[in-house]
Motif scaffolding. Structure first.
Motif, PDB file in Angstrom:
ATOM      1  N   ILE A  66       0.859  -1.184   0.000  1.00  0.00           N
ATOM      2  CA  ILE A  66       0.000   0.000   0.000  1.00  0.00           C
ATOM      3  C   ILE A  66       0.895   1.233   0.000  1.00  0.00           C
ATOM      4  CG2 ILE A  66      -1.735   1.283   1.293  1.00  0.00           C
ATOM      5  CD1 ILE A  66      -2.668  -1.472   2.407  1.00  0.00           C
ATOM      6  N   LYS A  67       0.728   2.052  -1.017  1.00  0.00           N
ATOM      7  CA  LYS A  67       1.499   3.284  -1.120  1.00  0.00           C
ATOM      8  C   LYS A  67       0.846   4.369  -0.272  1.00  0.00           C
ATOM      9  CE  LYS A  67       4.792   2.128  -3.927  1.00  0.00           C
ATOM     10  NZ  LYS A  67       6.185   2.264  -3.517  1.00  0.00           N
ATOM     11  N   VAL A  68       1.613   5.435  -0.010  1.00  0.00           N
ATOM     12  CA  VAL A  68       1.156   6.479   0.898  1.00  0.00           C
ATOM     13  C   VAL A  68       1.278   7.850   0.248  1.00  0.00           C
ATOM     14  CG1 VAL A  68       1.702   7.660   3.075  1.00  0.00           C
ATOM     15  CG2 VAL A  68       1.726   5.161   2.973  1.00  0.00           C
ATOM     16  N   VAL A  69       0.217   8.637   0.400  1.00  0.00           N
ATOM     17  CA  VAL A  69       0.290  10.068   0.168  1.00  0.00           C
ATOM     18  C   VAL A  69       0.539  10.667   1.546  1.00  0.00           C
ATOM     19  CG1 VAL A  69      -0.930  12.157  -0.535  1.00  0.00           C
ATOM     20  CG2 VAL A  69      -1.271  10.022  -1.807  1.00  0.00           C
ATOM     21  N   MET A  70       1.723  11.200   1.726  1.00  0.00           N
ATOM     22  CA  MET A  70       2.131  11.735   3.017  1.00  0.00           C
ATOM     23  C   MET A  70       1.655  13.171   3.145  1.00  0.00           C
ATOM     24  SD  MET A  70       3.676  10.855   5.689  1.00  0.00           S
ATOM     25  CE  MET A  70       4.973  11.055   6.859  1.00  0.00           C
ATOM     26  N   THR A 112       4.277  33.263  13.636  1.00  0.00           N
ATOM     27  CA  THR A 112       4.542  32.122  14.518  1.00  0.00           C
ATOM     28  C   THR A 112       4.069  30.833  13.857  1.00  0.00           C
ATOM     29  OG1 THR A 112       4.279  33.533  16.457  1.00  0.00           O
ATOM     30  CG2 THR A 112       4.150  31.161  16.819  1.00  0.00           C
ATOM     31  N   TYR A 113       2.855  30.856  13.330  1.00  0.00           N
ATOM     32  CA  TYR A 113       2.316  29.670  12.645  1.00  0.00           C
ATOM     33  C   TYR A 113       3.204  29.285  11.470  1.00  0.00           C
ATOM     34  CZ  TYR A 113      -0.477  26.900   9.473  1.00  0.00           C
ATOM     35  OH  TYR A 113      -0.896  25.921   8.607  1.00  0.00           O
ATOM     36  N   ARG A 114       3.595  30.242  10.674  1.00  0.00           N
ATOM     37  CA  ARG A 114       4.437  29.953   9.509  1.00  0.00           C
ATOM     38  C   ARG A 114       5.790  29.357   9.930  1.00  0.00           C
ATOM     39  NH1 ARG A 114       3.839  34.021   4.672  1.00  0.00           N
ATOM     40  NH2 ARG A 114       1.594  34.268   4.616  1.00  0.00           N
ATOM     41  N   GLU A 115       6.377  29.936  10.956  1.00  0.00           N
ATOM     42  CA  GLU A 115       7.672  29.442  11.449  1.00  0.00           C
ATOM     43  C   GLU A 115       7.547  28.007  11.959  1.00  0.00           C
ATOM     44  OE1 GLU A 115       9.978  30.024  15.590  1.00  0.00           O
ATOM     45  OE2 GLU A 115       9.488  31.901  14.552  1.00  0.00           O
ATOM     46  N   LYS A 116       6.538  27.767  12.778  1.00  0.00           N
ATOM     47  CA  LYS A 116       6.346  26.432  13.363  1.00  0.00           C
ATOM     48  C   LYS A 116       6.018  25.400  12.285  1.00  0.00           C
ATOM     49  CE  LYS A 116       6.707  27.645  17.725  1.00  0.00           C
ATOM     50  NZ  LYS A 116       7.844  27.214  18.524  1.00  0.00           N
ATOM     51  N   THR A 117       5.181  25.784  11.325  1.00  0.00           N
ATOM     52  CA  THR A 117       4.818  24.875  10.237  1.00  0.00           C
ATOM     53  C   THR A 117       6.039  24.530   9.397  1.00  0.00           C
ATOM     54  OG1 THR A 117       2.590  25.780  10.161  1.00  0.00           O
ATOM     55  CG2 THR A 117       3.331  24.605   8.218  1.00  0.00           C
ATOM     56  N   LYS A 118       6.807  25.537   9.064  1.00  0.00           N
ATOM     57  CA  LYS A 118       8.004  25.310   8.246  1.00  0.00           C
ATOM     58  C   LYS A 118       8.973  24.370   8.956  1.00  0.00           C
ATOM     59  CE  LYS A 118      11.718  27.719   5.849  1.00  0.00           C
ATOM     60  NZ  LYS A 118      12.316  29.017   5.538  1.00  0.00           N
ATOM     61  N   LYS A 119       9.160  24.577  10.245  1.00  0.00           N
ATOM     62  CA  LYS A 119      10.097  23.743  10.991  1.00  0.00           C
ATOM     63  C   LYS A 119       9.651  22.280  11.003  1.00  0.00           C
ATOM     64  CE  LYS A 119      12.659  23.355  15.265  1.00  0.00           C
ATOM     65  NZ  LYS A 119      12.980  23.944  16.554  1.00  0.00           N
ATOM     66  N   LEU A 120       8.382  22.035  11.354  1.00  0.00           N
ATOM     67  CA  LEU A 120       7.908  20.656  11.416  1.00  0.00           C
ATOM     68  C   LEU A 120       7.873  20.015  10.032  1.00  0.00           C
ATOM     69  CD1 LEU A 120       6.823  18.213  12.904  1.00  0.00           C
ATOM     70  CD2 LEU A 120       4.538  19.229  12.773  1.00  0.00           C
ATOM     71  N   ASN A 121       7.368  20.716   9.050  1.00  0.00           N
ATOM     72  CA  ASN A 121       7.287  20.136   7.710  1.00  0.00           C
ATOM     73  C   ASN A 121       8.662  19.840   7.132  1.00  0.00           C
ATOM     74  OD1 ASN A 121       4.521  20.168   7.831  1.00  0.00           O
ATOM     75  ND2 ASN A 121       4.302  22.023   6.626  1.00  0.00           N
ATOM     76  N   THR A 122       9.639  20.661   7.455  1.00  0.00           N
ATOM     77  CA  THR A 122      11.011  20.395   7.017  1.00  0.00           C
ATOM     78  C   THR A 122      11.533  19.113   7.657  1.00  0.00           C
ATOM     79  OG1 THR A 122      11.448  22.747   6.657  1.00  0.00           O
ATOM     80  CG2 THR A 122      13.368  21.319   6.958  1.00  0.00           C
ATOM     81  N   LEU A 123      11.287  18.938   8.949  1.00  0.00           N
ATOM     82  CA  LEU A 123      11.709  17.705   9.620  1.00  0.00           C
ATOM     83  C   LEU A 123      11.038  16.476   9.014  1.00  0.00           C
ATOM     84  CD1 LEU A 123      11.630  18.925  13.343  1.00  0.00           C
ATOM     85  CD2 LEU A 123      13.675  18.347  12.002  1.00  0.00           C
ATOM     86  N   ILE A 124       9.750  16.580   8.744  1.00  0.00           N
ATOM     87  CA  ILE A 124       9.012  15.459   8.144  1.00  0.00           C
ATOM     88  C   ILE A 124       9.561  15.158   6.750  1.00  0.00           C
ATOM     89  CG2 ILE A 124       6.762  14.757   7.225  1.00  0.00           C
ATOM     90  CD1 ILE A 124       5.504  16.347   9.595  1.00  0.00           C
ATOM     91  N   ALA A 125       9.761  16.189   5.949  1.00  0.00           N
ATOM     92  CA  ALA A 125      10.253  15.993   4.583  1.00  0.00           C
ATOM     93  C   ALA A 125      11.644  15.366   4.574  1.00  0.00           C
ATOM     94  CB  ALA A 125      10.258  17.323   3.834  1.00  0.00           C
ATOM     95  N   LYS A 126      12.522  15.841   5.437  1.00  0.00           N
ATOM     96  CA  LYS A 126      13.874  15.269   5.489  1.00  0.00           C
ATOM     97  C   LYS A 126      13.835  13.812   5.929  1.00  0.00           C
ATOM     98  CE  LYS A 126      16.558  19.461   6.152  1.00  0.00           C
ATOM     99  NZ  LYS A 126      17.389  20.254   7.063  1.00  0.00           N
TER     100      LYS A 126
END
Length: 169
Positions: A66-70, A112-126
């Motif tokens: 089963i493939k995933v759309v993350m 704040t939202y943009r900063e926090k989102t960018k940080k988490l999404n970068t960690l997830i993507a990496k």
């Protein structure tokens, strides 16, 4: 035709995943979309990140073919974040902040939202960029859901006014 489904492994006991995966295979479901509302699991408290649960889910469903759309979890900032940074909340036309407990309750212009989102999404993507189960990424869901395209907070008003000044003088 390929068939897919939303799936929230975090809502089920891990013992249930096997039953669900077997039913998906039997129903010819080839792809699931996961992770979109899971910010509080990825970051249960500020700066404390947990990825083991998603590692396990991706590996598990990948074994079933089963493939995933993350999905990025930007639609649901966690309660701790709203408590600590209430300026994240979107304001309605009357200036009242949207309440925590739904999705898309944040202001798009909140730094704040943009900063926090960018940080988490970068960690997830990496972390998951090369995971073999992932075939696509979803960066947001249901744009404009439940009248969330406009915010009337001070930050949005100021940004709009500045845009008008720059455009029209």
């Amino acid at each position: 035709m390929r068939i897919g489904a939303d799936y929230y492994p975090e809502h089920w006991e891990k013992e249930r995943w096997k039953t669900d995966a077997e039913m998906m295979v039997k129903a010819n479901i080839k792809v699931i979309r996961i992770g979109e509302f899971a910010w509080s699991l990825y970051e249960p408290e500020e700066g404390k990140y947990e990825f083991d649960w998603m590692d396990e889910a991706l590996d598990f469903f990948g074994k079933y073919g089963i493939k995933v759309v993350m999905c990025t979890p930007s639609a649901t900032p966690p309660k701790w974040m709203i408590d600590k940074y209430p300026d994240i909340l979107q304001n309605d036309i009357h200036g009242n902040p949207k309440l925590f407990g739904t999705r898309k309750h944040y202001c798009f212009n909140s730094e704040t939202y943009r900063e926090k989102t960018k940080k988490l999404n970068t960690l997830i993507a990496k972390r998951y960029a090369k995971h073999p189960a992932i075939e696509a990424w979803q960066v947001d869901n249901e744009l404009g859901w439940s009248n969330t395209t406009r915010c009337y907070c001070k930050s949005c008003k100021n940004r709009f006014r500045n845009w008008l000044k720059e455009k029209y003088g």
